[in-house]
Structures are given as C-alpha cells and as structure tokens.
Scaffold this motif. Structure first.
Motif, PDB file in Angstrom:
ATOM      1  N   UNK A   1       6.303  -0.746   6.322  1.00 28.90           N
ATOM      2  CA  UNK A   1       5.122  -0.136   6.966  1.00 28.90           C
ATOM      3  C   UNK A   1       4.807  -0.512   8.140  1.00 28.90           C
ATOM      4  N   UNK A   2       5.272  -1.844   8.647  1.00 25.62           N
ATOM      5  CA  UNK A   2       4.848  -2.782   9.398  1.00 25.62           C
ATOM      6  C   UNK A   2       5.260  -4.463   9.301  1.00 25.62           C
TER       7      UNK A   2
ATOM      8  N   UNK B   1      -7.805  -5.975  11.197  1.00 21.23           N
ATOM      9  CA  UNK B   1      -6.536  -7.047  10.209  1.00 21.23           C
ATOM     10  C   UNK B   1      -5.407  -7.839  11.041  1.00 21.23           C
ATOM     11  N   UNK B   2      -6.422  -8.589  12.189  1.00 22.03           N
ATOM     12  CA  UNK B   2      -5.243  -9.815  12.508  1.00 22.03           C
ATOM     13  C   UNK B   2      -4.281 -10.705  12.429  1.00 22.03           C
ATOM     14  N   UNK B   3      -4.919 -11.555  11.173  1.00 16.88           N
ATOM     15  CA  UNK B   3      -3.785 -11.852  10.419  1.00 16.88           C
ATOM     16  C   UNK B   3      -2.512 -11.643   9.617  1.00 16.88           C
ATOM     17  N   UNK B   4      -2.681 -10.285   9.677  1.00 17.77           N
ATOM     18  CA  UNK B   4      -1.376  -9.089   8.643  1.00 17.77           C
ATOM     19  C   UNK B   4       0.294  -9.412   9.389  1.00 17.77           C
ATOM     20  N   UNK B   5       0.976 -10.127   8.064  1.00 21.95           N
ATOM     21  CA  UNK B   5       1.441 -10.122   9.308  1.00 21.95           C
ATOM     22  C   UNK B   5       2.587  -9.214   8.862  1.00 21.95           C
ATOM     23  N   UNK B   6       2.373  -8.404   7.595  1.00 21.44           N
ATOM     24  CA  UNK B   6       3.422  -7.325   6.368  1.00 21.44           C
ATOM     25  C   UNK B   6       2.533  -5.837   6.762  1.00 21.44           C
TER      26      UNK B   6
ATOM     27  N   UNK C   1       0.926  -1.007   0.322  1.00 22.21           N
ATOM     28  CA  UNK C   1      -0.358  -0.160   0.185  1.00 22.21           C
ATOM     29  C   UNK C   1       0.701   1.068  -0.262  1.00 22.21           C
ATOM     30  N   UNK C   2       0.202   2.761  -0.433  1.00 26.18           N
ATOM     31  CA  UNK C   2       0.404   3.571  -0.405  1.00 26.18           C
ATOM     32  C   UNK C   2       1.056   3.876   1.906  1.00 26.18           C
ATOM     33  N   UNK C   3       2.123   4.786   2.149  1.00 28.62           N
ATOM     34  CA  UNK C   3       1.923   5.346   2.994  1.00 28.62           C
ATOM     35  C   UNK C   3       0.793   6.079   3.670  1.00 28.62           C
ATOM     36  N   UNK C   4       0.049   7.550   2.619  1.00 24.96           N
ATOM     37  CA  UNK C   4      -0.326   7.838   3.540  1.00 24.96           C
ATOM     38  C   UNK C   4      -1.845   6.502   3.277  1.00 24.96           C
TER      39      UNK C   4
END
Length: 545
Positions: free
Chosen positions: A136-137, A121-126, A108-111
């Motif tokens: 970004x995360x 989004x509990x399953x999101x790793x990055x 995604x974009x930073x903004x």
C-alpha cells in the motif's frame, strides 16, 4: 518441565494437517494449512529481501479475517515482534501507536490505511495490504524491489512447488520479546504490554492440556484478535492443535452468531459474561420465570433445568464441549441456570499482562461464583485473604516483562519481589478458588468505612427483567444506578408508557431488598443508549458519573 515453543507446535500442525482447512472467513475465503504455509513463505521472502531483521517490530491493524491470521503467523514465525492494534482505535491513535512501537512495517486494510497520517509514522518503511500481501506504501527501495520480484524469487526457490518439507521456522531464545499489545488507544502515555515467546508457549501448552482439541474440531472466532483473550483462545492455541477456525470478521449480531454456530458446530465457545447473559435473557429467562414454581421441586426442577441446558447447547450447534468465559464475574441468576442446566462452562480470570489466563478450573472442579484456581503463583494483598478483599498479585512465566518505553508504568506494575499488581480486588474461598470483588479503581468507600463493589450491585441489577445492562456510580456519597433498558423485552411484553416510567423506582425497591444496608441504591436513572464498551465488552466506566 520444558515447554515446547508454540512456533514448533504450529510447524508440526502445518506438516501433519497440510490438506486440512485451517483459517476460513465465514461464508468466504478458505485456506488449508498448506495454503497458510505458502503465504507465510512468500511474506518471509519479502521480509528477507526487503532487509527486515529478526526482532524488528511489525504492526498489524486490520479486521478479523483469515488473512489477519496469516499476517500474524508470518510475522511471529519470522521471529519479528508483532504489534496487534485494535481496529476500534481512532486513525490518529493507530498512527501514533505504530510510531510509538517503532514498527517498520504496518499490515492493514486498504480502507484503514487511507485514513492514517503517514507523517505521524516517520520510521515506517512500508504498509502491506492484509488481504493480498500487496504494498500500500513503501519508502524503502529494497522493500519495493522485493515486492516487485516476489513471484520470480518464490519460483526460483521452489521450482517444483512449495511442500510441507520446505516448512522450517527458525528457532530462537524463548525469552525474546514476541509481541507488544497496547491496552488502550491513548496518545499520552500508551501502555504497550511486552509479551515474551515463552509466555505465549506456556499458555498454548496450558490450553492444550485443559481444553484439548483435535483436527476434527472447528471453532467460530468472534472476539477481537488484537486483544490477548481472543488471540490466545480463538487463534494461537487452536491453530497449534490442528483446528479449523472460522472468522466472523466483525462483532456479530445475535442472528449472525447463532447462524454461524449452527453451520460450523464449534467444539468451544470463548466469550465474556455480558454476551452469555444476553443469550440467557433472550432464550432462558422467560421460561425460568414461568416455571419458577416447578423448578423448586427437586426431581422435576433438575429435569427442567437440564432440558433448558440441552436446548441452548443445540442452538450452539450441538458439539460444544467447553464454554470459557472471562473478563468479569457472571450474573448470579444466569450462572445458576447455566450450572443447573449442565452447561459445560467455566469463568476464568485473566488480563493482557498475564497472556492472558491467570486462574482456571476444569468443569468438574469449577465452583459457581469463583474464577478458578491460580495457574502460577498468586497472593492477595490482605491481612485476611479469605475474608477481606485485597489486590490480586501474580507471578509466573506467563506474566509480561512490563510496558514498552514506559519505565514508570512498569515500575508501578510490580512489587519488589516481582509480583504483578493486577488492579483487581479479590478473596480466596476455603478451597483456594479466586472470587473477584471488583476493580481497585472502582471500589467505593462508604461513609461508615464499608467497601462497596459496584460490580456486585450491577450483578443484582442485571438480573431484573427489563434491564439490559447497568452501571453503579458514586455521586457525593450516594449510590446511583444507571440502567439501559431491554427494549426488545419491553416491546414483547407490550408495556405501556406508565409501566416503563415506573421501571426505575420498582427496580430500586426490588434490588434494595437484596442488598445490605450500606450498599443501598439512592436513585436509579435510565440512559438512552447502550454503555460505551472496550473491545472485550467491559463498560468504559470513566465516561459516566
């Protein structure tokens, strides 16, 4: 006939056109096919070292750009499942769809990332920044470590530099899931269309045969890449053909669009009828009305129409070989001028579930008012398909597998013998061309049992001089037209307040003269703002009553 996988075709393009420009931001960053391949390789290393597996789901929500294209290609050539999400969706919807799709990474974009709810989004790793591939995360130590050591790992694998001989994308089962495309941002029961690799390969093959392109060609990309129409016609098929693609990055103003056309000089324009109708009104409608008397003279009329057509093609850069329109039937008046002016255009029919093209005809076979012939199997659910409209049903390798985690919607979408219910109504002409009558959900049944298709009335309305766009609704059995006025035209013609106030009445009188008795308008109302639209420029009808 065996269709070559589109990933193989992309790989061949990369190797053949290594030093040629591939993906460019208009007036911005430019990447050769070799540059694209190198950035793909870096992301593949990140995926591999971070524990991402083939078949994992990876979401992509960012504005149109060369970097968006690189991110998409990195995901699909790794044989992960790409989940393009429209940037027009609300932050809550983006978070929800990322989670609903079981995506483990979000590009995604930073903004955009700053506005999303990580807790949703509990399953999101990055989360990865599309612009430069940075994190970004990350909640996963393996991905964090892979990102930190990426430069070292890349150099250790390619100590002499990354070359075209190093490009070797993995094979796989063409029936595997390749893409999940959400058709709306609803948070209730989202419909994620499941598209297989073979469906994308089939469409790339079809486009290459019927819309041939060469590495000498250039293209201006203006449609949303997260929508199947833009993704296929303005990205996947051209990038598999060695074309140089220029991204505008946002919905262009007329001046930006025409400026880009003049500079890039594209070989193809992919658009929707509404955009071309606006271009017609701005550039050709005035001369057509002024020269109406001369246009009736056979030889003189043909010459004038051709002259207007050449003028418009010159405005597009002078190298356009094909204009592909989809999404809705075209305004009758505009299509007549385009046809007689010799513009190389066709109107096709498609939808996300068809990946996307379902009907098409080449320029030489195209008949105005139709949407071409079926690409695969098609039938009309009607006792008399040439005279009585029925739902358009289609079946073929291009058709989706259903909707992700939505078995009820999937069951409702298909007939017992496997035909997709498109939700659109149509008939066939005597030559087998499809004629769209409207959406099954928008059809209005009159008091005397006549089927009324709002789209047909709107086509007549939109040809009126001072109407920019229109929408016909049913109010207690009475047909009411909502119109948004062409303020620029009104200002140019110096209409006074009284003349503007008379537009609704004069429009109703003029239009009713052209309509059958059962579809006469009872009222015309002016709306003060343009109609809200979907990313493919269809009016959001549900918002208006």
């Amino acid at each position: 006939m065996t269709i070559k996988p589109y990933i193989t075709k992309f790989q061949e393009s990369v190797k053949a056109w290594w030093l040629q420009k591939a993906l460019c931001d208009f007036n911005g960053a430019e990447y050769t096919y070799g540059d694209v391949a190198q950035r793909i390789e870096r992301l593949h290393i990140l995926f591999e070292q971070g524990g991402i597996r083939k078949g994992d789901h990876i979401a992509l929500c960012a504005k149109n750009s060369a970097a968006w294209g690189i991110s998409f290609l990195s995901i699909t050539t790794y044989r992960a499942v790409v989940v393009p999400i429209l940037v027009d969706f609300t932050p809550d919807a983006v978070s929800h769809l990322t989670d609903h799709s079981d995506s483990v990474i979000l590009f995604t974009d930073a903004e955009i990332w700053e506005k999303l709810d990580k807790a949703a989004m509990p399953h999101l790793k990055a989360a990865i920044n599309v612009a430069d591939g940075s994190l970004l995360y990350s909640s996963d130590e393996r991905i964090s470590a892979a990102a930190e050591n990426l430069d070292v790992e890349f150099k250790s694998r390619h100590p002499l530099g990354f070359t075209r001989e190093d490009v070797n994308y993995p094979d796989g089962d063409e029936k595997d899931l390749a893409l999940i495309n959400y058709t709306s941002g609803t948070t209730s029961s989202p419909k994620g269309v499941m598209i297989r690799y073979e469906s994308l390969s089939d469409q790339v093959e079809f486009d290459q045969v019927h819309l041939p392109a060469t590495p000498a060609d250039k293209l201006v990309s203006m449609l949303p890449m997260a929508h199947m129409y833009g993704l296929m016609i303005e990205f996947l098929y051209p990038i598999c053909s060695g074309v140089t693609i220029y991204f505008l990055g946002r919905t262009p103003s007329p001046s930006l669009l025409m400026g880009a056309m003049q500079k890039v000089r594209p070989y193809l324009i992919a658009s929707v009828p509404l955009v071309m109708e606006k271009i017609y009104k701005k550039n050709l409608q005035g001369p057509v009305h002024k020269l109406r008397g001369l246009l009736w003279i056979p030889v003189v009329g043909s010459m004038l129409y051709r002259k207007m057509g050449r003028k418009l093609l010159d405005a597009f850069g002078g190298r356009v070989r094909m204009i592909v329109l989809g999404g809705a039937p075209m305004n009758r008046e505009a299509e007549k001028v385009f046809h007689r002016g010799g513009l190389p255009y066709i109107v096709g029919f498609g939808m996300t579930e068809g990946a996307p093209l379902i009907t098409y005809s080449g320029i030489d076979e195209y008949i105005p008012g139709t949407c071409g012939k079926p690409i695969h199997e098609m039938r009309i659910d009607s006792e008399d398909p040439q005279h009585i409209a029925g739902e358009i049903l289609t079946r073929g390798v291009n058709v989706c597998s259903g909707y992700y985690k939505n078995p009820q919607a999937t069951a409702n979408a298909f007939t017992e013998d496997g035909f997709l219910r498109t939700g659109d109504l149509g008939i066939f002409d005597a030559h087998g061309n499809l004629i769209i009558k409207g959406r099954s959900k928008t059809m209005i049944l009159s008091a005397n049992g006549q089927n009324i298709y709002p789209e047909e009335i709107e086509s007549v309305l939109n040809a009126e001089k001072y109407i920019a766009e229109s929408l016909v609704v049913d109010r207690s059995g009475r047909l009411v037209a909502l119109i948004y006025l062409d303020k620029e035209k009104i200002r140019k013609d110096s209409l006074d307040a009284e003349a503007v106030a008379d537009i609704p009445h004069s429009t109703m009188v003029a239009v009713n003269k052209l309509l059958p008795s059962y579809s006469q308008l009872a009222k015309v109302e002016v709306v003060v703002e343009p109609f809200a639209k979907t990313p493919k420029m269809s009016i959001k009808r549900f918002m208006y009553k």
